[in-house]
Design a protein around this motif. Structure first.
Motif, PDB file in Angstrom:
ATOM      1  N   LYS A  12       0.847  -1.181   0.000  1.00 55.31           N
ATOM      2  CA  LYS A  12       0.000   0.000   0.000  1.00 55.31           C
ATOM      3  C   LYS A  12       0.886   1.235   0.000  1.00 55.31           C
ATOM      4  O   LYS A  12       1.866   1.306   0.750  1.00 55.31           O
ATOM      5  CB  LYS A  12      -0.882  -0.020   1.255  1.00 55.31           C
ATOM      6  N   VAL A  13       0.543   2.212  -0.838  1.00 57.23           N
ATOM      7  CA  VAL A  13       1.303   3.453  -0.915  1.00 57.23           C
ATOM      8  C   VAL A  13       0.984   4.288   0.326  1.00 57.23           C
ATOM      9  O   VAL A  13      -0.174   4.576   0.612  1.00 57.23           O
ATOM     10  CB  VAL A  13       0.954   4.234  -2.200  1.00 57.23           C
ATOM     11  N   ILE A  14       2.022   4.667   1.076  1.00 50.19           N
ATOM     12  CA  ILE A  14       1.802   5.436   2.300  1.00 50.19           C
ATOM     13  C   ILE A  14       2.301   6.875   2.184  1.00 50.19           C
ATOM     14  O   ILE A  14       1.925   7.717   3.000  1.00 50.19           O
ATOM     15  CB  ILE A  14       2.450   4.756   3.523  1.00 50.19           C
ATOM     16  N   ASP A  15       3.139   7.168   1.160  1.00 52.74           N
ATOM     17  CA  ASP A  15       3.638   8.534   1.008  1.00 52.74           C
ATOM     18  C   ASP A  15       4.127   8.733  -0.425  1.00 52.74           C
ATOM     19  O   ASP A  15       4.650   7.808  -1.040  1.00 52.74           O
ATOM     20  CB  ASP A  15       4.789   8.772   1.987  1.00 52.74           C
ATOM     21  N   ALA A  16       3.918   9.934  -0.946  1.00 44.10           N
ATOM     22  CA  ALA A  16       4.414  10.310  -2.268  1.00 44.10           C
ATOM     23  C   ALA A  16       5.518  11.349  -2.069  1.00 44.10           C
ATOM     24  O   ALA A  16       5.269  12.432  -1.551  1.00 44.10           O
ATOM     25  CB  ALA A  16       3.288  10.880  -3.124  1.00 44.10           C
ATOM     26  N   GLY A  19      10.137  13.764  -6.997  1.00 41.48           N
ATOM     27  CA  GLY A  19      10.820  13.052  -8.065  1.00 41.48           C
ATOM     28  C   GLY A  19      10.141  11.774  -8.502  1.00 41.48           C
ATOM     29  O   GLY A  19      10.780  10.926  -9.122  1.00 41.48           O
ATOM     30  N   GLY A  20       8.876  11.591  -8.174  1.00 42.19           N
ATOM     31  CA  GLY A  20       8.160  10.395  -8.596  1.00 42.19           C
ATOM     32  C   GLY A  20       8.469   9.156  -7.776  1.00 42.19           C
ATOM     33  O   GLY A  20       8.245   8.046  -8.226  1.00 42.19           O
ATOM     34  N   ILE A  21       8.987   9.352  -6.582  1.00 45.90           N
ATOM     35  CA  ILE A  21       9.293   8.238  -5.688  1.00 45.90           C
ATOM     36  C   ILE A  21       8.133   8.071  -4.707  1.00 45.90           C
ATOM     37  O   ILE A  21       7.584   9.057  -4.207  1.00 45.90           O
ATOM     38  CB  ILE A  21      10.605   8.493  -4.914  1.00 45.90           C
ATOM     39  N   TYR A  22       7.767   6.832  -4.437  1.00 45.97           N
ATOM     40  CA  TYR A  22       6.676   6.524  -3.510  1.00 45.97           C
ATOM     41  C   TYR A  22       7.199   5.656  -2.381  1.00 45.97           C
ATOM     42  O   TYR A  22       8.069   4.807  -2.596  1.00 45.97           O
ATOM     43  CB  TYR A  22       5.550   5.778  -4.235  1.00 45.97           C
ATOM     44  N   LYS A  23       6.679   5.864  -1.186  1.00 49.38           N
ATOM     45  CA  LYS A  23       6.970   5.016  -0.042  1.00 49.38           C
ATOM     46  C   LYS A  23       5.872   3.972   0.013  1.00 49.38           C
ATOM     47  O   LYS A  23       4.690   4.309   0.090  1.00 49.38           O
ATOM     48  CB  LYS A  23       6.928   5.881   1.193  1.00 49.38           C
ATOM     49  N   SER A  33      11.096   2.084  -0.881  1.00 46.96           N
ATOM     50  CA  SER A  33      10.836   3.182  -1.806  1.00 46.96           C
ATOM     51  C   SER A  33      10.706   2.582  -3.203  1.00 46.96           C
ATOM     52  O   SER A  33      11.429   1.648  -3.563  1.00 46.96           O
ATOM     53  CB  SER A  33      11.965   4.205  -1.764  1.00 46.96           C
ATOM     54  N   ALA A  34       9.759   3.107  -3.973  1.00 44.80           N
ATOM     55  CA  ALA A  34       9.490   2.548  -5.299  1.00 44.80           C
ATOM     56  C   ALA A  34       9.154   3.672  -6.266  1.00 44.80           C
ATOM     57  O   ALA A  34       8.687   4.740  -5.867  1.00 44.80           O
ATOM     58  CB  ALA A  34       8.336   1.557  -5.222  1.00 44.80           C
ATOM     59  N   LYS A  35       9.396   3.405  -7.544  1.00 44.16           N
ATOM     60  CA  LYS A  35       9.026   4.357  -8.587  1.00 44.16           C
ATOM     61  C   LYS A  35       8.153   3.635  -9.601  1.00 44.16           C
ATOM     62  O   LYS A  35       8.071   2.402  -9.617  1.00 44.16           O
ATOM     63  CB  LYS A  35      10.249   4.965  -9.247  1.00 44.16           C
ATOM     64  N   LEU A  36       7.487   4.394 -10.468  1.00 46.47           N
ATOM     65  CA  LEU A  36       6.590   3.821 -11.454  1.00 46.47           C
ATOM     66  C   LEU A  36       7.383   3.166 -12.583  1.00 46.47           C
ATOM     67  O   LEU A  36       8.439   3.664 -12.979  1.00 46.47           O
ATOM     68  CB  LEU A  36       5.684   4.901 -12.055  1.00 46.47           C
ATOM     69  N   CYS A  37       6.849   2.071 -13.114  1.00 47.82           N
ATOM     70  CA  CYS A  37       7.477   1.444 -14.263  1.00 47.82           C
ATOM     71  C   CYS A  37       7.160   2.277 -15.514  1.00 47.82           C
ATOM     72  O   CYS A  37       6.310   3.163 -15.501  1.00 47.82           O
ATOM     73  CB  CYS A  37       7.017  -0.003 -14.417  1.00 47.82           C
ATOM     74  N   GLY A  38       7.826   1.993 -16.601  1.00 51.39           N
ATOM     75  CA  GLY A  38       7.712   2.785 -17.815  1.00 51.39           C
ATOM     76  C   GLY A  38       6.331   2.794 -18.429  1.00 51.39           C
ATOM     77  O   GLY A  38       5.857   3.829 -18.904  1.00 51.39           O
ATOM     78  N   LYS A  39       5.638   1.648 -18.427  1.00 48.03           N
ATOM     79  CA  LYS A  39       4.303   1.608 -19.023  1.00 48.03           C
ATOM     80  C   LYS A  39       3.309   2.422 -18.217  1.00 48.03           C
ATOM     81  O   LYS A  39       2.396   3.027 -18.780  1.00 48.03           O
ATOM     82  CB  LYS A  39       3.819   0.172 -19.148  1.00 48.03           C
ATOM     83  N   TYR A  60      18.706  -8.355  -5.324  1.00 50.81           N
ATOM     84  CA  TYR A  60      19.994  -7.767  -4.989  1.00 50.81           C
ATOM     85  C   TYR A  60      19.870  -6.550  -4.090  1.00 50.81           C
ATOM     86  O   TYR A  60      20.768  -6.257  -3.305  1.00 50.81           O
ATOM     87  CB  TYR A  60      20.743  -7.381  -6.269  1.00 50.81           C
ATOM     88  N   ASP A  61      18.765  -5.800  -4.217  1.00 54.29           N
ATOM     89  CA  ASP A  61      18.544  -4.617  -3.384  1.00 54.29           C
ATOM     90  C   ASP A  61      17.082  -4.585  -2.962  1.00 54.29           C
ATOM     91  O   ASP A  61      16.246  -3.987  -3.648  1.00 54.29           O
ATOM     92  CB  ASP A  61      18.910  -3.350  -4.148  1.00 54.29           C
ATOM     93  N   PRO A  62      16.727  -5.214  -1.847  1.00 51.98           N
ATOM     94  CA  PRO A  62      15.318  -5.306  -1.442  1.00 51.98           C
ATOM     95  C   PRO A  62      14.745  -4.026  -0.841  1.00 51.98           C
ATOM     96  O   PRO A  62      13.606  -4.020  -0.406  1.00 51.98           O
ATOM     97  CB  PRO A  62      15.324  -6.434  -0.420  1.00 51.98           C
ATOM     98  N   THR A  63      15.494  -2.921  -0.827  1.00 53.83           N
ATOM     99  CA  THR A  63      14.971  -1.670  -0.270  1.00 53.83           C
ATOM    100  C   THR A  63      14.355  -0.777  -1.345  1.00 53.83           C
ATOM    101  O   THR A  63      13.736   0.220  -1.010  1.00 53.83           O
ATOM    102  CB  THR A  63      16.076  -0.882   0.451  1.00 53.83           C
ATOM    103  N   HIS A  64      14.539  -1.115  -2.620  1.00 50.46           N
ATOM    104  CA  HIS A  64      13.985  -0.337  -3.719  1.00 50.46           C
ATOM    105  C   HIS A  64      13.122  -1.243  -4.591  1.00 50.46           C
ATOM    106  O   HIS A  64      13.392  -2.429  -4.714  1.00 50.46           O
ATOM    107  CB  HIS A  64      15.099   0.275  -4.575  1.00 50.46           C
ATOM    108  N   GLY A  65      12.098  -0.642  -5.192  1.00 46.73           N
ATOM    109  CA  GLY A  65      11.199  -1.432  -6.032  1.00 46.73           C
ATOM    110  C   GLY A  65      10.675  -0.652  -7.212  1.00 46.73           C
ATOM    111  O   GLY A  65      10.957   0.539  -7.379  1.00 46.73           O
ATOM    112  N   LEU A  66       9.886  -1.337  -8.017  1.00 43.48           N
ATOM    113  CA  LEU A  66       9.278  -0.789  -9.220  1.00 43.48           C
ATOM    114  C   LEU A  66       7.797  -1.104  -9.173  1.00 43.48           C
ATOM    115  O   LEU A  66       7.419  -2.271  -9.104  1.00 43.48           O
ATOM    116  CB  LEU A  66       9.934  -1.455 -10.437  1.00 43.48           C
ATOM    117  N   ILE A  67       6.963  -0.063  -9.172  1.00 43.71           N
ATOM    118  CA  ILE A  67       5.521  -0.270  -9.107  1.00 43.71           C
ATOM    119  C   ILE A  67       5.063  -0.772 -10.477  1.00 43.71           C
ATOM    120  O   ILE A  67       5.173  -0.077 -11.469  1.00 43.71           O
ATOM    121  CB  ILE A  67       4.777   1.021  -8.715  1.00 43.71           C
ATOM    122  N   MET A  68       4.551  -2.009 -10.489  1.00 40.66           N
ATOM    123  CA  MET A  68       4.189  -2.669 -11.741  1.00 40.66           C
ATOM    124  C   MET A  68       2.690  -2.578 -12.044  1.00 40.66           C
ATOM    125  O   MET A  68       2.310  -2.573 -13.207  1.00 40.66           O
ATOM    126  CB  MET A  68       4.567  -4.145 -11.684  1.00 40.66           C
TER     127      MET A  68
END
Length: 72
Positions: A12-16, A19-23, A33-39, A60-68
């Motif tokens: 669940k998104v808890i903060d925006a 730079g387009g980064i979401y918590k 922290s995650a950012k939107l995927c290209g599509k 390899y880096d479980p602290t960052h993600g990509l919102i799919m």
């Protein structure tokens, strides 16, 4: 790394942030922290605080993600 190699986790998104980064708080109570995927950027899919999303997380880096995907 290809998108198919990412671990798919729900959360669940808890903060925006700037730079387009979401918590995102995952279902196992870990915050990343995650950012939107290209599509999602290409088709102007909006994500706001409180939305349920699927996040692709690299092993390899479980602290960052990509919102799919944004659940309805």
């Amino acid at each position: 790394m290809a998108k198919e190699d990412l671990a798919q986790l729900d959360g669940k998104v808890i903060d925006a942030l700037a730079g387009g980064i979401y918590k995102v708080q995952l279902d196992n109570t870990v915050e990343i922290s995650a950012k939107l995927c290209g599509k999602m950027r290409r088709f102007n899919i909006r994500v706001v605080v409180g939305d349920r999303v699927t996040v692709g997380v690299s092993p390899y880096d479980p602290t960052h993600g990509l919102i799919m995907y944004r659940h309805k």
